[in-house]
Design a protein around this motif. Structure first.
Motif, mmCIF file in Angstrom:
data_model
loop_
_atom_site.group_PDB
_atom_site.id
_atom_site.type_symbol
_atom_site.label_atom_id
_atom_site.label_comp_id
_atom_site.label_asym_id
_atom_site.label_seq_id
_atom_site.Cartn_x
_atom_site.Cartn_y
_atom_site.Cartn_z
ATOM 1 N N ALA A 22 -38.350 0.914 50.760
ATOM 2 C CA ALA A 22 -36.782 2.164 51.047
ATOM 3 C C ALA A 22 -36.463 2.300 52.055
ATOM 4 O O ALA A 22 -35.176 2.988 52.070
ATOM 5 C CB ALA A 22 -38.140 3.813 51.176
ATOM 6 N N GLU A 23 -36.384 1.669 52.806
ATOM 7 C CA GLU A 23 -35.198 0.631 54.452
ATOM 8 C C GLU A 23 -34.486 0.035 54.041
ATOM 9 O O GLU A 23 -33.345 -0.569 54.053
ATOM 10 C CB GLU A 23 -36.302 1.037 55.206
ATOM 11 N N SER A 24 -34.917 -0.296 52.750
ATOM 12 C CA SER A 24 -33.779 -1.601 52.259
ATOM 13 C C SER A 24 -31.982 -1.282 52.288
ATOM 14 O O SER A 24 -31.633 0.686 51.906
ATOM 15 C CB SER A 24 -33.953 -2.453 50.635
ATOM 16 N N GLN A 25 -31.242 -1.817 51.893
ATOM 17 C CA GLN A 25 -30.011 -1.156 52.182
ATOM 18 C C GLN A 25 -29.166 -1.214 51.089
ATOM 19 O O GLN A 25 -29.973 -2.243 49.918
ATOM 20 C CB GLN A 25 -29.155 -1.507 53.117
ATOM 21 N N ALA A 26 -28.084 -1.033 50.577
ATOM 22 C CA ALA A 26 -27.160 -1.192 49.190
ATOM 23 C C ALA A 26 -28.274 -1.357 48.052
ATOM 24 O O ALA A 26 -28.069 -2.173 46.935
ATOM 25 C CB ALA A 26 -26.799 -2.888 49.409
ATOM 26 N N ASN A 27 -28.769 0.478 48.030
ATOM 27 C CA ASN A 27 -28.967 0.718 46.783
ATOM 28 C C ASN A 27 -30.308 -0.906 46.355
ATOM 29 O O ASN A 27 -30.503 -0.936 44.966
ATOM 30 C CB ASN A 27 -28.609 0.441 45.536
ATOM 31 N N GLY A 28 -31.419 -0.862 47.420
ATOM 32 C CA GLY A 28 -32.124 -1.835 47.512
ATOM 33 C C GLY A 28 -31.966 -3.284 47.045
ATOM 34 O O GLY A 28 -32.029 -4.588 46.319
ATOM 35 N N ARG A 29 -30.185 -3.603 47.159
ATOM 36 C CA ARG A 29 -30.114 -5.268 47.579
ATOM 37 C C ARG A 29 -30.408 -5.577 48.411
ATOM 38 O O ARG A 29 -29.477 -6.818 48.676
ATOM 39 C CB ARG A 29 -28.947 -5.467 46.799
ATOM 40 N N ILE A 30 -30.437 -5.119 49.954
ATOM 41 C CA ILE A 30 -30.456 -5.900 51.117
ATOM 42 C C ILE A 30 -31.348 -6.122 51.520
ATOM 43 O O ILE A 30 -31.759 -4.709 51.833
ATOM 44 C CB ILE A 30 -29.409 -5.801 51.789
ATOM 45 N N PRO A 31 -31.894 -6.410 52.119
ATOM 46 C CA PRO A 31 -33.664 -6.248 53.029
ATOM 47 C C PRO A 31 -34.352 -5.927 53.903
ATOM 48 O O PRO A 31 -32.660 -5.488 54.395
ATOM 49 C CB PRO A 31 -34.528 -8.005 52.938
ATOM 50 N N CYS A 32 -34.963 -4.970 54.378
ATOM 51 C CA CYS A 32 -34.125 -4.547 55.322
ATOM 52 C C CYS A 32 -34.529 -4.843 56.790
ATOM 53 O O CYS A 32 -35.605 -6.263 56.508
ATOM 54 C CB CYS A 32 -35.803 -3.465 55.896
ATOM 55 N N LYS A 33 -34.707 -4.923 58.232
ATOM 56 C CA LYS A 33 -34.612 -5.677 58.996
ATOM 57 C C LYS A 33 -36.696 -5.942 59.266
ATOM 58 O O LYS A 33 -36.671 -7.184 60.103
ATOM 59 C CB LYS A 33 -34.918 -4.850 60.569
ATOM 60 N N SER A 34 -37.716 -5.596 58.415
ATOM 61 C CA SER A 34 -38.662 -5.791 58.590
ATOM 62 C C SER A 34 -38.954 -6.074 56.747
ATOM 63 O O SER A 34 -39.626 -5.808 56.737
ATOM 64 C CB SER A 34 -40.236 -4.681 59.001
ATOM 65 N N GLN A 35 -39.280 -7.712 57.402
ATOM 66 C CA GLN A 35 -39.274 -8.754 56.389
ATOM 67 C C GLN A 35 -40.651 -9.328 56.578
ATOM 68 O O GLN A 35 -40.501 -9.603 57.643
ATOM 69 C CB GLN A 35 -38.658 -9.320 56.143
ATOM 70 N N THR A 36 -41.745 -9.306 55.322
ATOM 71 C CA THR A 36 -42.559 -10.539 55.410
ATOM 72 C C THR A 36 -42.400 -11.256 54.129
ATOM 73 O O THR A 36 -41.419 -11.323 53.284
ATOM 74 C CB THR A 36 -44.012 -9.471 54.973
ATOM 75 N N HIS A 37 -43.054 -12.844 53.754
ATOM 76 C CA HIS A 37 -43.140 -13.811 53.479
ATOM 77 C C HIS A 37 -44.546 -14.065 52.633
ATOM 78 O O HIS A 37 -45.202 -14.341 53.540
ATOM 79 C CB HIS A 37 -42.307 -14.580 53.770
ATOM 80 N N ARG A 38 -43.986 -14.221 51.102
ATOM 81 C CA ARG A 38 -45.685 -14.212 50.720
ATOM 82 C C ARG A 38 -45.676 -15.513 49.639
ATOM 83 O O ARG A 38 -44.947 -15.321 48.887
ATOM 84 C CB ARG A 38 -46.153 -13.364 50.388
ATOM 85 N N VAL A 39 -46.072 -16.777 49.119
ATOM 86 C CA VAL A 39 -46.732 -17.365 48.465
ATOM 87 C C VAL A 39 -47.745 -16.940 47.433
ATOM 88 O O VAL A 39 -48.617 -16.839 47.789
ATOM 89 C CB VAL A 39 -46.301 -19.037 49.260
ATOM 90 N N VAL A 40 -47.073 -17.183 46.514
ATOM 91 C CA VAL A 40 -48.087 -16.558 45.337
ATOM 92 C C VAL A 40 -48.376 -18.372 44.418
ATOM 93 O O VAL A 40 -47.330 -18.614 43.770
ATOM 94 C CB VAL A 40 -47.783 -15.228 44.188
#
Length: 115
Positions: A22-40
């Motif tokens: 919900a904190e992402s910007q530009a209608n969900g096209r720019i990630p928020c400042k708190s990011q995680t990465h996961r490999v599936v």
């Protein structure tokens, strides 16, 4: 928290997808400042949506419609991007060759079967 998902694909390439919060910007096209990465890893676990298809134009696995014969060891009817043929060097091991431009489209099951 936005999460970058890196999917390992059946062809041995990978594909990335953002899961925006919900904190992402530009209608969900720019990630928020708190990011995680996961490999599936492949095969994709049930708790994730199915892995995307590989969209690389150079993906030989897709060009061969997902069934190929290994140019290294001769195993026919491979159905993942990495060959599962058995080889003997100093010990019994798998071929592990990745589908390349020299591998040919898979034929019907030969002497190797679909191990």
């Amino acid at each position: 928290m936005c999460q970058l998902l890196t999917y390992d694909l059946i062809c041995c390439h990978s594909s990335q997808k953002w899961d925006y919060c919900a904190e992402s910007q530009a209608n969900g096209r720019i990630p928020c400042k708190s990011q995680t990465h996961r490999v599936v890893s492949y095969p994709t676990p049930p708790e994730f949506e199915p892995a995307p298809l590989c969209h690389r134009p150079e993906c030989h696995f897709n060009r061969l419609d997902g069934v190929w014969n290994c140019c290294w060891c001769g195993k026919t009817h491979n159905t993942t991007g990495r060959c599962s043929g058995m080889m003997i060097y100093q010990e019994l091991t798998t071929c592990d060759h990745i589908c390349c431009p020299f591998c040919e489209r898979g034929t019907t099951r030969g002497c190797w079967g679909s191990r």
